[in-house]
Design a protein around this motif. Structure first.
Motif, PDB file in Angstrom:
ATOM      1  N   CYS A 106     -18.112  13.396   4.184  1.00 59.30           N
ATOM      2  CA  CYS A 106     -17.383  13.093   2.941  1.00 59.30           C
ATOM      3  C   CYS A 106     -15.885  12.936   3.195  1.00 59.30           C
ATOM      4  N   GLY A 107     -15.214  12.360   2.227  1.00 57.45           N
ATOM      5  CA  GLY A 107     -13.759  12.219   2.280  1.00 57.45           C
ATOM      6  C   GLY A 107     -13.327  11.039   3.125  1.00 57.45           C
ATOM      7  N   GLU A 108     -12.057  11.047   3.480  1.00 55.42           N
ATOM      8  CA  GLU A 108     -11.451   9.880   4.115  1.00 55.42           C
ATOM      9  C   GLU A 108     -11.940   9.652   5.547  1.00 55.42           C
ATOM     10  N   GLY A 109     -11.971  10.718   6.340  1.00 50.73           N
ATOM     11  CA  GLY A 109     -12.343  10.571   7.751  1.00 50.73           C
ATOM     12  C   GLY A 109     -13.750  10.036   7.922  1.00 50.73           C
ATOM     13  N   ALA A 110     -14.655  10.389   7.013  1.00 49.65           N
ATOM     14  CA  ALA A 110     -16.044   9.924   7.110  1.00 49.65           C
ATOM     15  C   ALA A 110     -16.192   8.503   6.569  1.00 49.65           C
ATOM     16  N   VAL A 166       3.183   5.230  11.416  1.00 51.10           N
ATOM     17  CA  VAL A 166       4.093   5.661  10.346  1.00 51.10           C
ATOM     18  C   VAL A 166       3.371   5.679   9.007  1.00 51.10           C
ATOM     19  N   ASN A 167       3.908   6.481   8.099  1.00 52.40           N
ATOM     20  CA  ASN A 167       3.368   6.592   6.749  1.00 52.40           C
ATOM     21  C   ASN A 167       4.583   6.762   5.825  1.00 52.40           C
ATOM     22  N   GLY A 168       4.321   6.826   4.520  1.00 52.62           N
ATOM     23  CA  GLY A 168       5.443   6.983   3.595  1.00 52.62           C
ATOM     24  C   GLY A 168       5.192   8.103   2.609  1.00 52.62           C
ATOM     25  N   PHE A 172       0.856  -1.178   0.000  1.00 50.36           N
ATOM     26  CA  PHE A 172       0.000   0.000   0.000  1.00 50.36           C
ATOM     27  C   PHE A 172       0.898   1.235   0.000  1.00 50.36           C
ATOM     28  N   CYS A 173       0.622   2.175  -0.901  1.00 49.91           N
ATOM     29  CA  CYS A 173       1.359   3.441  -0.930  1.00 49.91           C
ATOM     30  C   CYS A 173       2.866   3.179  -1.007  1.00 49.91           C
ATOM     31  N   MET A 174       3.284   2.396  -2.014  1.00 48.20           N
ATOM     32  CA  MET A 174       4.703   2.097  -2.199  1.00 48.20           C
ATOM     33  C   MET A 174       5.413   3.394  -2.613  1.00 48.20           C
ATOM     34  N   ILE A 187      10.172   7.264   5.204  1.00 50.16           N
ATOM     35  CA  ILE A 187       9.125   6.887   6.160  1.00 50.16           C
ATOM     36  C   ILE A 187       8.990   8.055   7.132  1.00 50.16           C
ATOM     37  N   VAL A 188       7.743   8.460   7.383  1.00 47.30           N
ATOM     38  CA  VAL A 188       7.541   9.655   8.216  1.00 47.30           C
ATOM     39  C   VAL A 188       6.597   9.348   9.375  1.00 47.30           C
ATOM     40  N   PRO A 189       6.758  10.084  10.502  1.00 42.35           N
ATOM     41  CA  PRO A 189       5.826   9.884  11.611  1.00 42.35           C
ATOM     42  C   PRO A 189       4.474  10.496  11.257  1.00 42.35           C
ATOM     43  N   ALA A 238     -13.458   7.541   1.312  1.00 42.67           N
ATOM     44  CA  ALA A 238     -12.342   7.684   0.382  1.00 42.67           C
ATOM     45  C   ALA A 238     -11.081   7.128   1.019  1.00 42.67           C
ATOM     46  N   GLY A 239     -10.095   6.855   0.192  1.00 41.20           N
ATOM     47  CA  GLY A 239      -8.791   6.417   0.679  1.00 41.20           C
ATOM     48  C   GLY A 239      -7.753   6.945  -0.283  1.00 41.20           C
ATOM     49  N   GLY A 240      -7.154   8.066   0.027  1.00 42.59           N
ATOM     50  CA  GLY A 240      -6.164   8.664  -0.874  1.00 42.59           C
ATOM     51  C   GLY A 240      -6.646   9.993  -1.427  1.00 42.59           C
ATOM     52  N   ILE A 241      -5.707  10.711  -2.017  1.00 42.70           N
ATOM     53  CA  ILE A 241      -5.955  12.100  -2.441  1.00 42.70           C
ATOM     54  C   ILE A 241      -7.047  12.184  -3.505  1.00 42.70           C
ATOM     55  N   VAL A 242      -6.948  11.369  -4.546  1.00 41.98           N
ATOM     56  CA  VAL A 242      -7.875  11.514  -5.673  1.00 41.98           C
ATOM     57  C   VAL A 242      -9.289  11.101  -5.292  1.00 41.98           C
ATOM     58  N   SER A 243      -9.413   9.940  -4.598  1.00 40.38           N
ATOM     59  CA  SER A 243     -10.764   9.500  -4.244  1.00 40.38           C
ATOM     60  C   SER A 243     -11.399  10.473  -3.251  1.00 40.38           C
ATOM     61  N   ALA A 244     -10.608  11.084  -2.360  1.00 41.09           N
ATOM     62  CA  ALA A 244     -11.157  12.065  -1.410  1.00 41.09           C
ATOM     63  C   ALA A 244     -11.617  13.316  -2.158  1.00 41.09           C
ATOM     64  N   ALA A 245     -10.819  13.760  -3.129  1.00 39.87           N
ATOM     65  CA  ALA A 245     -11.187  14.965  -3.904  1.00 39.87           C
ATOM     66  C   ALA A 245     -12.457  14.703  -4.707  1.00 39.87           C
TER      67      ALA A 245
HETATM   68  C1  FAD Z   1       2.524  11.284   4.995  1.00 41.47           C
HETATM   69  C2  FAD Z   1       1.329  11.008   4.119  1.00 41.47           C
HETATM   70  C3  FAD Z   1       1.545  10.652   2.803  1.00 41.47           C
HETATM   71  C4  FAD Z   1       0.468  10.399   1.962  1.00 41.47           C
HETATM   72  N1  FAD Z   1       0.712  10.083   0.670  1.00 41.47           N
HETATM   73  C5  FAD Z   1      -0.320   9.882  -0.170  1.00 41.47           C
HETATM   74  C6  FAD Z   1      -0.090   9.617  -1.543  1.00 41.47           C
HETATM   75  O1  FAD Z   1       1.043   9.541  -2.019  1.00 41.47           O
HETATM   76  N2  FAD Z   1      -1.154   9.410  -2.353  1.00 41.47           N
HETATM   77  C7  FAD Z   1      -2.445   9.466  -1.874  1.00 41.47           C
HETATM   78  O2  FAD Z   1      -3.383   9.290  -2.662  1.00 41.47           O
HETATM   79  N3  FAD Z   1      -2.692   9.736  -0.562  1.00 41.47           N
HETATM   80  C8  FAD Z   1      -1.681   9.945   0.300  1.00 41.47           C
HETATM   81  N4  FAD Z   1      -1.923  10.220   1.623  1.00 41.47           N
HETATM   82  C9  FAD Z   1      -3.322  10.217   2.088  1.00 41.47           C
HETATM   83  C10 FAD Z   1      -4.030  11.549   1.759  1.00 41.47           C
HETATM   84  O3  FAD Z   1      -3.316  12.622   2.336  1.00 41.47           O
HETATM   85  C11 FAD Z   1      -5.462  11.506   2.308  1.00 41.47           C
HETATM   86  O4  FAD Z   1      -6.094  10.341   1.784  1.00 41.47           O
HETATM   87  C12 FAD Z   1      -6.268  12.723   1.883  1.00 41.47           C
HETATM   88  O5  FAD Z   1      -5.622  13.907   2.306  1.00 41.47           O
HETATM   89  C13 FAD Z   1      -7.673  12.677   2.499  1.00 41.47           C
HETATM   90  O6  FAD Z   1      -8.340  13.854   2.130  1.00 41.47           O
HETATM   91  P1  FAD Z   1      -9.550  14.421   2.972  1.00 41.47           P
HETATM   92  O7  FAD Z   1      -9.950  15.704   2.308  1.00 41.47           O
HETATM   93  O8  FAD Z   1     -10.605  13.366   3.123  1.00 41.47           O
HETATM   94  O9  FAD Z   1      -8.970  14.691   4.437  1.00 41.47           O
HETATM   95  P2  FAD Z   1      -7.801  15.676   4.884  1.00 41.47           P
HETATM   96  O10 FAD Z   1      -6.860  16.005   3.773  1.00 41.47           O
HETATM   97  O11 FAD Z   1      -7.251  15.083   6.138  1.00 41.47           O
HETATM   98  O12 FAD Z   1      -8.596  17.001   5.204  1.00 41.47           O
HETATM   99  C14 FAD Z   1      -9.378  17.143   6.377  1.00 41.47           C
HETATM  100  C15 FAD Z   1      -9.258  18.609   6.807  1.00 41.47           C
HETATM  101  O13 FAD Z   1     -10.177  18.863   7.874  1.00 41.47           O
HETATM  102  C16 FAD Z   1      -9.548  19.681   8.824  1.00 41.47           C
HETATM  103  N5  FAD Z   1     -10.242  19.492  10.103  1.00 41.47           N
HETATM  104  C17 FAD Z   1     -10.191  18.411  10.926  1.00 41.47           C
HETATM  105  N6  FAD Z   1     -10.972  18.611  11.994  1.00 41.47           N
HETATM  106  C18 FAD Z   1     -11.519  19.821  11.853  1.00 41.47           C
HETATM  107  C19 FAD Z   1     -12.428  20.581  12.640  1.00 41.47           C
HETATM  108  N7  FAD Z   1     -12.921  20.107  13.793  1.00 41.47           N
HETATM  109  N8  FAD Z   1     -12.774  21.794  12.193  1.00 41.47           N
HETATM  110  C20 FAD Z   1     -12.305  22.271  11.010  1.00 41.47           C
HETATM  111  N9  FAD Z   1     -11.432  21.601  10.217  1.00 41.47           N
HETATM  112  C21 FAD Z   1     -11.054  20.386  10.646  1.00 41.47           C
HETATM  113  C22 FAD Z   1      -8.118  19.205   8.840  1.00 41.47           C
HETATM  114  O14 FAD Z   1      -7.269  20.213   9.348  1.00 41.47           O
HETATM  115  C23 FAD Z   1      -7.873  18.966   7.331  1.00 41.47           C
HETATM  116  O15 FAD Z   1      -7.425  20.112   6.672  1.00 41.47           O
HETATM  117  C24 FAD Z   1      -0.865  10.486   2.472  1.00 41.47           C
HETATM  118  C25 FAD Z   1      -1.076  10.838   3.802  1.00 41.47           C
HETATM  119  C26 FAD Z   1       0.002  11.088   4.636  1.00 41.47           C
HETATM  120  C27 FAD Z   1      -0.252  11.474   6.072  1.00 41.47           C
END
Ligand code: FAD
Length: 251
Positions: free
Chosen positions: A221-225, A68-70, A48-50, A56-58, A228-235
Motif C-alpha cells: 500500500c501507499g506510494e512505494g508500492a 530535488v523536491n519542493g 507538479f507540487c507547485m 527547493i530541498v535535496p 498513491a502519489g502524495g500525502i492524502v492519497s497515501a493515507a
Molecule cells: C520534500 C517533500 C515534500 C513533499 N510535499 C508534499 C506535499 O506538499 N503534498 C503531498 O501531498 N505530498 C508531498 N510529498 C510526498 C509525500 O510525502 C508522500 O507522497 C507520502 O509521504 C507517501 O506516504 P507513504 O505512507 O506511502 O510513504 P512514506 O511517508 O514514505 O512512509 C513509508 C514509511 O516506511 C518506513 N520504512 C521504509 N522501509 C522500511 C523498512 N524496511 N522497515 C520499516 N519501515 C520502513 C519509512 O521510514 C517511512 O516512515 C512530499 C515529499 C517530500 C520528500
C-alpha cells in the motif's frame, strides 16, 4: 520525470495578480499542463507540487545521486516560487531498460539521478541552468540566487536529461510561456532532477481485497508500492488496506 523551476515569487505574483505588491493576498501559485508531441508520440508535461513562497530541498536517498523536491513553510513567505515540471513516462519509453523486467522504471530513474550527480560531483550541489538558456540550448555563465541550500552549479541540462524528457520539457515551457506572460525568463532557472513524483514500480495486489495475490497477509500500500502519489492519497490507501486486512483477518 523532469526538473524543478524556480522564479522569484514577485514575478509569479506579477503574472497572476498583475502587481508585485500583493497586500493581504497569499503568495500566488500556478498549475500548467501541455500535451507534447515527439516522434509521433504524445506525452503530458505538467507542473507538479507547485510551492509558492517555498524552498527547493535535496531528496536523494544515496550519496551518489541528485534528487530535488519542493516544500512551502506554512507562511509561504520565502522569496521564491518553485514547481516540479515533469514529463509523463510510459512503458514504451523504457525500451533500453526492458531487459530488467519489472525494475526497468527504477533503473531508468536511477540512471538519470546518477548522471545528475556526476555532472557536478560535489555532495548535494545540484545542476542548474537559467530557463531561457535551457530553451535556447546555451550555457548559463552565471546562475540566480536560489532557495536550494546545498548550492548550484551551471550545467547544460541536456547532457543529463534523456532526449524524450529534454525535448518535451522545452515544448512544455514554451507553451507555459505563452499562457503566462513573463514566465519564460532568465530570472528563472531549472534545477535537477525531479524524479520521484510517483513510484516506478507497482507491487501487484488483488483489486478487491488489496492483498498480495501470492503472499498472504501482505498488503502492498501507499506510494512505494505504487498505489498513491502524495500525502492524502497515501493515507486513504492505507485506510483502505487496513479495512480489508481487519475484515479478512479479524483476529
Ligand atoms: C520534500 C517533500 C515534500 C513533499 N510535499 C508534499 C506535499 O506538499 N503534498 C503531498 O501531498 N505530498 C508531498 N510529498 C510526498 C509525500 O510525502 C508522500 O507522497 C507520502 O509521504 C507517501 O506516504 P507513504 O505512507 O506511502 O510513504 P512514506 O511517508 O514514505 O512512509 C513509508 C514509511 O516506511 C518506513 N520504512 C521504509 N522501509 C522500511 C523498512 N524496511 N522497515 C520499516 N519501515 C520502513 C519509512 O521510514 C517511512 O516512515 C512530499 C515529499 C517530500 C520528500
Amino acid at each position: 520525470m523532469g526538473v524543478r523551476v524556480e522564479h522569484p515569487q514577485e514575478q509569479i505574483d506579477q503574472i497572476q495578480y498583475h502587481s508585485k505588491e500583493r497586500g493581504f493576498l497569499p503568495a500566488a501559485s500556478y498549475s500548467m499542463v501541455h500535451q507534447s508531441k515527439l516522434a509521433g508520440k504524445e506525452r503530458g508535461v505538467f507542473s507538479f507540487c507547485m510551492c509558492p513562497g517555498g524552498f527547493i530541498v535535496p531528496a536523494a536517498t544515496s550519496p551518489d545521486e541528485i534528487v530535488v523536491n519542493g516544500m512551502s513553510p506554512s507562511r509561504r513567505d520565502s522569496k521564491y516560487a518553485n514547481s516540479g515540471i515533469v514529463v509523463a513516462i510510459e512503458d514504451q519509453d523504457l525500451k533500453d531498460f526492458d531487459f530488467l523486467g519489472p525494475l526497468a522504471g527504477m533503473e531508468f530513474q536511477a540512471s538519470v539521478e546518477k548522471r545528475a550527480w556526476q555532472s557536478v560531483g560535489k555532495g548535494q550541489v545540484a545542476p542548474a541552468q537559467r530557463l531561457e538558456d535551457f530553451i535556447r540550448g546555451t550555457h548559463s555563465p552565471s546562475l540566480n540566487a536560489s532557495s536550494y541550500q546545498p548550492g548550484l552549479e551551471s550545467v547544460d541540462m541536456s547532457t543529463i536529461l534523456p532526449k524524450i524528457i529534454n525535448e518535451r520539457l522545452k515544448q512544455g515551457f514554451r507553451s507555459f510561456g505563452r499562457k503566462m506572460q513573463g514566465y519564460l525568463t532568465n530570472e528563472a532557472q531549472i534545477i535537477g532532477i525531479e524524479s520521484r513524483t510517483s513510484s516506478p514500480v507497482r507491487i501487484p495486489r488483488d483489486k478487491m481485497t488489496c492483498e498480495h495475490q501470492e503472499v498472504k497477509r501482505l498488503f502492498p500500500c501507499g506510494e512505494g508500492a505504487g498505489y498513491a502519489g502524495g500525502i492524502v492519497s497515501a493515507a486513504m490507501d492505507g485506510e483502505r488496506c487496513m479495512d480489508h486486512l481487519a475484515q479478512l483477518y479479524p483476529k
